[in-house]
Design an enzyme around this catalytic site. Structure first.
Site, PDB file in Angstrom:
ATOM      1  N   ARG A   1       0.828  -1.212   0.000  1.00  0.00           N
ATOM      2  CA  ARG A   1       0.000   0.000   0.000  1.00  0.00           C
ATOM      3  C   ARG A   1       0.862   1.262   0.000  1.00  0.00           C
ATOM      4  O   ARG A   1       0.589   2.223  -0.723  1.00  0.00           O
ATOM      5  CB  ARG A   1      -0.936  -0.017   1.208  1.00  0.00           C
TER       6      ARG A   1
ATOM      7  N   ARG B   1      -1.490  -9.471  11.634  1.00  0.00           N
ATOM      8  CA  ARG B   1      -0.809  -9.117  10.395  1.00  0.00           C
ATOM      9  C   ARG B   1       0.690  -9.049  10.609  1.00  0.00           C
ATOM     10  O   ARG B   1       1.164  -8.585  11.650  1.00  0.00           O
ATOM     11  CB  ARG B   1      -1.320  -7.772   9.875  1.00  0.00           C
TER      12      ARG B   1
END
Length: 420
Positions: A93, A176
């Site tokens: 991202r 994550r």
């Protein structure tokens, strides 16, 4: 402020905000982007086509940072056996945002700005007055909230105490982490790290895929959590690796090894969405919301960012149509405001049903992945069929038809406005 043009204030400079700014700039509409100060992100074919509609440079930027796959598919497997596949192409991202930011002229984004209030400007030619928490103000003809799942613009639209003003805990969290690819390859072998995998199982599931041009393995491990989210002021925390490992204890050795490779403690991200209380509109007057601010979805389809780019394509189109009508008719400030309202109402009419379906199906498919649907359970064949049709409803969406519908709805609404 030049009142002969539309000036658009965009709140938020994530994927939605920056792509919207680029799309408006390419159509001669000056935006200002206000941003308050990663992880992997994926785009499916519908999203890539929407990027091209907004501004071909956006798609080119994505391709520069997208990680090539060993295949064009996302392999999804149950706790022990391979069962299916789905399309996906991902990138980091932060890398994508960096590529997009380089396309923006200097001065478009103003950092360290947190929106406080919106109100009509004293001079009705200027639209909305935006007050920021640092005491500064700006005016704009229109305001678009691209400020994500915690959207302040959504709170202002509905009122802070309204259920639709906030996203709600979906009772799943994501653990994550990033694993250096050399460690992942040594422990798992080339076949398990060269492409994307979805690991399905009881009350948990995980996805893994290479990013950063194959130097890192991105891991997102979802766990069902029946408890309320314990923090009122944040949606991230840290979790002991042993807690996450326990959630995957009934999985096969591949998934257990992946969890063991993650750092301890592991970053924990609560999954919030707008499923329980969806907004009944994405716009009011000269203010609208887009992307996660409008339809925050659980990430189980990997399609939230792509849906936001679809929003941007429609917003760019309707504002371009409205701006051209202003130029052609030389309408007064009241007429300009009416055209902006009509543009945003068109956007709401075209986008809300599909976007809210995405929120719904993202919740549903997360339950399928974790064998929590009473009729499907661990049945690989039924799960495959459900994933297939739901995913293809996202990927195969006809962006060109969406754009034609946008123009048609706008013109019909303008005709009704003219009659009145």
């Amino acid at each position: 402020m030049d009142t002969n043009k539309f000036e658009i204030a965009i709140i938020g400079a994530g994927i939605t905000g920056i792509t919207l700014a680029l799309g408006l700039l390419s159509r001669g509409i000056p935006p200002r982007d206000f941003h308050e100060i990663g992880a992997g992100i994926g785009f499916t074919p519908n999203a890539e086509w929407a990027m091209k509609v907004v501004d071909p440079r956006i798609h080119a930027a994505f391709k520069r940072v997208a990680t090539p796959n060993a295949s064009d598919w996302f392999q999804w497997v149950d706790a022990f056996n391979e069962t299916g596949e789905r399309g996906f192409e991902g990138c980091h991202r932060a890398q994508l945002l960096g590529e997009l930011a380089r396309l923006l002229p200097e001065g478009i984004v103003t950092f360290y700005k947190a929106l406080d209030t919106l109100e009509p400007a004293a001079d009705n030619r200027l639209g909305q007055l935006l007050r920021f928490q640092d005491g500064t103000t700006v005016t704009a003809h229109a305001v678009i909230g691209c400020d994500g799942i915690r959207s302040r613009v959504r709170q202002i639209l509905f009122g802070e105490d309204h259920p639709a003003a906030s996203a709600h805990y979906s009772h799943k969290y994501a653990a994550r982490g990033l694993i250096p690819m050399d460690r992942a390859r040594e422990a798992l072998g080339d076949a398990k790290v060269a492409t994307r995998f979805m690991h399905l199982g009881p009350d948990a599931h995980a996805l893994t895929f290479p990013i950063a041009h194959g130097s890192l393995l991105n891991v997102v491990a979802f766990v069902t959590d029946p408890n309320p989210w314990p923090y009122a002021d944040r949606w991230t925390a840290q979790r002991n690796e042993t807690d996450v490992a326990a959630a995957f204890s009934r999985f096969g050795p591949t998934m257990r090894t992946i969890i063991d490779l993650l750092p301890d403690p592991i970053d924990q991200w609560a999954v919030f969405d707008t499923y329980d209380h969806p907004p009944n509109t994405y716009s009011r007057g000269p203010v609208c919301i887009a992307g996660d601010a409008a339809h925050a979805a659980a990430p189980h389809h990997g399609a939230g960012a792509g849906c936001a780019v679809e929003d941007v394509a429609v917003l760019c189109a309707v504002l371009d149509l409205a701006a051209k009508r202003v130029d052609a008719t030389k309408c007064d400030p009241k007429g300009k405001a009416a055209l902006i309202t009509t543009a945003f109402e068109t956007y709401d009419a075209v986008r809300r049903e599909r976007a809210q379906w995405l929120v719904e199906t993202s919740r549903i498919i997360g339950n399928f992945y974790e064998w929590q649907d009473n009729e499907v359970g661990p049945d690989a064949s039924i799960c495959h069929d459900e994933v297939y049709w739901r995913s293809h409803r996202i990927w195969d969406y006809d962006i060109d038809t969406m754009m034609r519908e946008t123009a048609k709805v706008f013109e019909v609404r303008v005709a009704e406005l003219t009659k009145n």
